[in-house]
Design a protein around this motif. Structure first.
Motif, short mmCIF file in Angstrom:
data_model
loop_
_atom_site.label_atom_id
_atom_site.label_comp_id
_atom_site.label_asym_id
_atom_site.label_seq_id
_atom_site.Cartn_x
_atom_site.Cartn_y
_atom_site.Cartn_z
N MET A 1 0.83 -1.21 0.00
CA MET A 1 0.00 0.00 0.00
C MET A 1 0.86 1.26 0.00
N TYR A 2 2.00 1.20 0.67
CA TYR A 2 2.84 2.39 0.80
C TYR A 2 3.84 2.53 -0.34
N VAL A 3 3.92 1.56 -1.22
CA VAL A 3 4.95 1.59 -2.27
C VAL A 3 4.36 1.46 -3.66
N VAL A 4 3.57 0.41 -3.89
CA VAL A 4 3.18 0.03 -5.25
C VAL A 4 2.25 1.06 -5.88
N SER A 5 1.31 1.62 -5.10
CA SER A 5 0.33 2.54 -5.68
C SER A 5 1.00 3.73 -6.34
N GLY A 6 1.97 4.34 -5.66
CA GLY A 6 2.65 5.50 -6.24
C GLY A 6 3.54 5.14 -7.41
N LEU A 7 4.24 4.01 -7.33
CA LEU A 7 5.14 3.58 -8.41
C LEU A 7 4.37 3.33 -9.69
N VAL A 8 3.26 2.59 -9.60
CA VAL A 8 2.47 2.26 -10.79
C VAL A 8 1.77 3.50 -11.33
N ALA A 9 1.23 4.34 -10.43
CA ALA A 9 0.52 5.53 -10.89
C ALA A 9 1.45 6.48 -11.64
N LYS A 10 2.68 6.64 -11.18
CA LYS A 10 3.58 7.60 -11.81
C LYS A 10 4.15 7.09 -13.12
N GLU A 11 4.52 5.81 -13.20
CA GLU A 11 5.31 5.34 -14.33
C GLU A 11 4.56 4.45 -15.31
N MET A 12 3.36 3.95 -14.94
CA MET A 12 2.71 2.95 -15.79
C MET A 12 1.27 3.29 -16.16
N ALA A 13 0.44 3.65 -15.18
CA ALA A 13 -0.99 3.71 -15.44
C ALA A 13 -1.65 5.04 -15.10
N GLY A 14 -0.97 5.93 -14.38
CA GLY A 14 -1.64 7.15 -13.95
C GLY A 14 -2.76 6.82 -12.96
N PRO A 15 -3.83 7.63 -12.93
CA PRO A 15 -4.97 7.28 -12.06
C PRO A 15 -5.61 5.94 -12.41
N GLY A 16 -5.30 5.42 -13.61
CA GLY A 16 -5.78 4.09 -13.98
C GLY A 16 -5.22 2.99 -13.11
N ALA B 1 -10.82 -13.51 2.61
CA ALA B 1 -10.96 -12.29 3.41
C ALA B 1 -9.76 -11.37 3.25
N SER B 2 -8.56 -11.94 3.21
CA SER B 2 -7.37 -11.10 3.08
C SER B 2 -7.32 -10.41 1.72
N LEU B 3 -7.72 -11.12 0.66
CA LEU B 3 -7.70 -10.51 -0.67
C LEU B 3 -8.71 -9.37 -0.76
N ILE B 4 -9.89 -9.56 -0.22
CA ILE B 4 -10.92 -8.50 -0.28
C ILE B 4 -10.49 -7.29 0.54
N THR B 5 -9.91 -7.54 1.72
CA THR B 5 -9.45 -6.43 2.56
C THR B 5 -8.35 -5.63 1.85
N CYS B 6 -7.40 -6.35 1.25
CA CYS B 6 -6.30 -5.67 0.54
C CYS B 6 -6.83 -4.86 -0.64
N ALA C 1 -8.34 -1.62 0.53
CA ALA C 1 -7.32 -0.67 0.96
C ALA C 1 -6.60 -0.06 -0.23
N TYR C 2 -6.20 -0.88 -1.20
CA TYR C 2 -5.41 -0.38 -2.32
C TYR C 2 -6.22 0.57 -3.20
N VAL C 3 -7.47 0.21 -3.48
CA VAL C 3 -8.28 1.06 -4.36
C VAL C 3 -8.57 2.40 -3.68
#
Length: 694
Positions: free
Chosen positions: A1-16, A221-226, A229-231
């Motif tokens: 949550m603290y790493v992947v969202s920013g990395l992907v948003a900046k370099e790969m997909a944007g808000p997508g 349950a863990s997949l749905i919780t994650c 959080a990520y979205v």
């Protein structure tokens, strides 16, 4: 949550990145249900998918699943240490990285052209966590839960505080998908890294009170919780900061710093320390246990299976794996680590889905080791085909453990097979009105009435039957689907095996064509469209052929729904996401697989438990053959009346003389020939089809 969202948003997909997370979650859920069924088949084991595949589909596939899981955990540990280092650098206003670059220098060639510095702080973090795990984690559950609570509280805080700084213009004028759908899919392949972890639930199933039900529910349950959080975090992040201004190393901390809200930055820092520590421990904890399981089976070097008497942990495997992870965190950038982690995991989960699809359609005798953990006496009875004995066992009020009190037969040579007691737990205690697990109609026939139970299919089939009505059975006949009482045979099992292997190859070719031939398809070229239609028809035809084969009737406490569609879909999505990763990632992954091939064919194949057992069996067989030479075939042809009823031993008993029938003499437990003459030879360790198994 603290790493992947920013990395992907900046370099790969944007808000997508929001869509990327949803696609990655779908792929994870498809793999998760297959993983859950795999876990229920072989509960209470160490080694996760490696052990499951070892006892079900064999040694070679198991080695490569285990080898890729080691890569997943190795890279995950290094990525966690690197992310913690980046977070500390962000808190120190990048003074750590500036000091490293100015005093030590930069590294070129390890990333995609960008310069990186040797991350000594990440090295120290990885070594520290290695020491903690090597010393034992008996009391780590409470500590882990506290960190997770902190993480969740900070997540809720980010959602509330971030609402005061959102700006809808960051999604306007085509900014939502700045890199198009190709960037979204590439982001989904990288986002898959964020969902890695449900397999750790399966590795620790040995401590679960009821793994048959708790493992699948915990995974779901863990997949749905994650996903939630990520979205939610991605929505707040991309609405607070334009995607091209996101800090790729510490995005959630810096999004508040951009708006001058420094106290929020430090609150998020506390959550990131908690979350990344949990992630780091979660990656390093199962890795030495997978290595231990593989080394215990002889596929990796034996010294890795040593268990410390002081800490009761595989200390050597902990130290070796932790040192390698620390070395990676020192030399490789965080982005490259994340991509490397995704590809190995995607392949391992693809193989798990393939194995579940295979096992559903195999006859019971062909499934090596799962659930069928019976003592030798019981398997001998079944082999002799005494139906009355089977019925007697099924209706007996006493438990199988009481009747067959010997050690469980290890049918595949794995040291970590469940005991007979685990089989008792998996199937449930024998009931006088129920078949035992070994009965061919187990789970499909009601013993009280002798009538077939109501539709042993899943809820999807029942809903389809209600929707279609009477035409449901007509449709089944037209498609050639098997009847409810049909049972798989070796021929149908072999048909499914061939179809599944072809399906894997065709799906790989189909995904490659979709990705690398997308321009030709978009231009509407006739050959591209024809090839596309061919792939789709071929895949559909293979699935129909698989559907026409009878499933194994055995009911498990949890079974993946909609087989073969769910495993086939998991294979399709996972392979597609793998092919969306960069070429340099594939090159590195190929090198890792090549090293694995060298280890397996150079060491593991010749020193595995299966190979050693086969050699011992060959020696025993030759010994038994010499023992049997010169014995008259008519020796065993005596009538039962020949033997006095009071005889208990071979030779002259007290108070009488004569011989006891060979069939009543138990074979010796050490595998030596029993005292029943030349024809009653002990067959411990021999396969059922061994010609010397008399």
């Amino acid at each position: 949550m603290y790493v992947v969202s920013g990395l992907v948003a900046k370099e790969m997909a944007g808000p997508g990145v929001i869509v990327s997370f949803i696609i990655a979650a779908v792929a994870s859920i498809l793999s998760g249900v297959c993983y859950a069924e795999f876990g229920v088949r072989v509960p209470k084991t160490t080694g996760s998918a490696y052990t499951y595949s070892y006892v079900t589909v064999g040694e070679c596939v198991a080695f490569f699943i285990g080898w890729n899981l080691i890569l997943e955990y190795l890279i995950g540990t290094a990525a966690g240490a690197s992310a913690l280092s980046s977070m500390a650098d962000s808190l120190a206003n990048h003074s750590i990285s500036n000091f490293m670059i100015s005093h030590i220098g930069t590294l070129n060639g390890l990333g995609k052209g960008e310069q990186s510095y040797p991350d000594l702080l990440a090295l120290l973090i990885a070594l520290l966590v290695t020491v903690i795990v090597a010393l034992g984690v008996k009391n780590s559950v409470g500590f882990n839960n506290v960190l997770n609570v902190i993480n969740l509280v900070v997540w809720v805080f980010m959602m509330i505080a971030g609402l005061f700084f959102v700006n809808g213009e960051n999604w306007d004028e085509g900014r939502f998908l700045p890199f198009g759908w190709s960037g979204v899919m590439q982001g989904a392949a990288t986002c898959f890294y964020a969902f890695i972890g449900f397999d750790i639930i399966a590795t620790t199933g040995e401590e679960a009170k009821s793994p048959n039900t708790s493992i699948p529910y915990a995974i779901t349950a863990s997949l749905i919780t994650c996903l939630t959080a990520y979205v939610s975090v991605s929505v707040i992040l991309t609405l607070m900061v334009p995607y091209n201004e996101i800090d790729a190393d510490a995005p959630l901390m810096e999004m508040f710093a951009v708006h001058g809200c420094m106290f929020a930055k430090y609150i998020v820092a506390v959550g990131s320390i908690a979350g990344l520590t949990v992630s780091l421990l979660g990656s390093l904890f199962p890795m030495p246990r997978v290595i231990y399981a593989m080394a215990g089976d002889g596929l990796l070097f034996k010294f890795l299976a040593n268990v410390s008497s002081y800490t009761e942990t595989p200390a050597v495997a902990c130290v070796v794996s932790g040192f390698l992870a620390a070395l990676l965190s020192l030399l490789v950038s965080l982005r490259d680590l994340i991509e490397m982690m995704s590809i190995g995991t995607l392949l391992a989960y693809t193989l798990v889905s393939l194995c579940v699809l295979l096992l559903r359609y195999q006859p019971e005798g062909e499934i090596h080791g799962f659930v069928n953990f019976l003592s030798e006496e019981q398997s001998n009875k079944r082999k002799e085909g005494v139906l009355a004995e089977c019925e007697k066992d099924a209706c007996s009020p006493t438990s199988e453990v009481d009747e067959y009190g010997g050690p469980a037969t290890n049918t595949c040579g794995a040291k970590n097979l469940p005991s007979l007691g685990d089989n008792e737990m998996l199937i449930g205690k024998p009931d006088k009105n129920a078949y035992t697990a070994s009965h061919p109609n187990y789970g499909t026939v009601d013993m009280t009435t002798g009538i077939e139970a109501e539709e042993s299919e899943g809820g999807m089939s029942r809903r389809l039957k209600k929707l279609i009505g009477p035409r449901y059975y007509t449709l089944r006949i037209r498609l050639g689907l098997p009847g409810k009482m049909d049972r798989p045979t070796p021929t149908t099992g072999k048909t499914v095996t061939v179809c599944v292997l072809l399906l894997f190859i065709i799906i790989f070719a189909f995904c490659s064509f979709i990705i690398f031939g997308s321009s030709s398809i978009g231009e509407g070229r006739w050959w591209a469209l024809l090839l596309l239609i061919f792939f789709i028809i071929f895949i559909a035809l293979l699935i129909i052929i698989i559907l026409q084969q009878p499933e194994n009737p055995k009911r498990l406490p949890y079974m993946a729904p909609c087989v073969p569609f769910v495993p086939a879909s998991a294979m399709l999505v996972n392979i597609y996401l793998m092919l969306k990763l960069s070429a340099i990632t594939w090159i590195r992954f190929s090198i890792w697989c090549f090293v694995g091939v060298l280890i397996y064919f150079g060491y593991g194949m010749w020193n595995s438990t299966l190979e050693i057992t086969a050699r011992e069996n060959e020696v025993h067989a030759s010994t038994y053959q010499r023992y049997d030479q010169g014995v008259d075939e008519g020796f065993c042809g005596f009538d039962d009346d020949f033997y006095p009823p009071t005889t208990d031993t071979w030779g002259a008993p007290e108070g009488g003389s004569g011989l006891s029938p060979p069939s009543e003499v138990k074979p010796e437990s050490d595998g030596t020939p029993s005292k029943g003459g030349g024809r009653t030879i002990a067959n411990h360790g021999l396969a059922e089809e061994d010609p010397m198994d008399f």
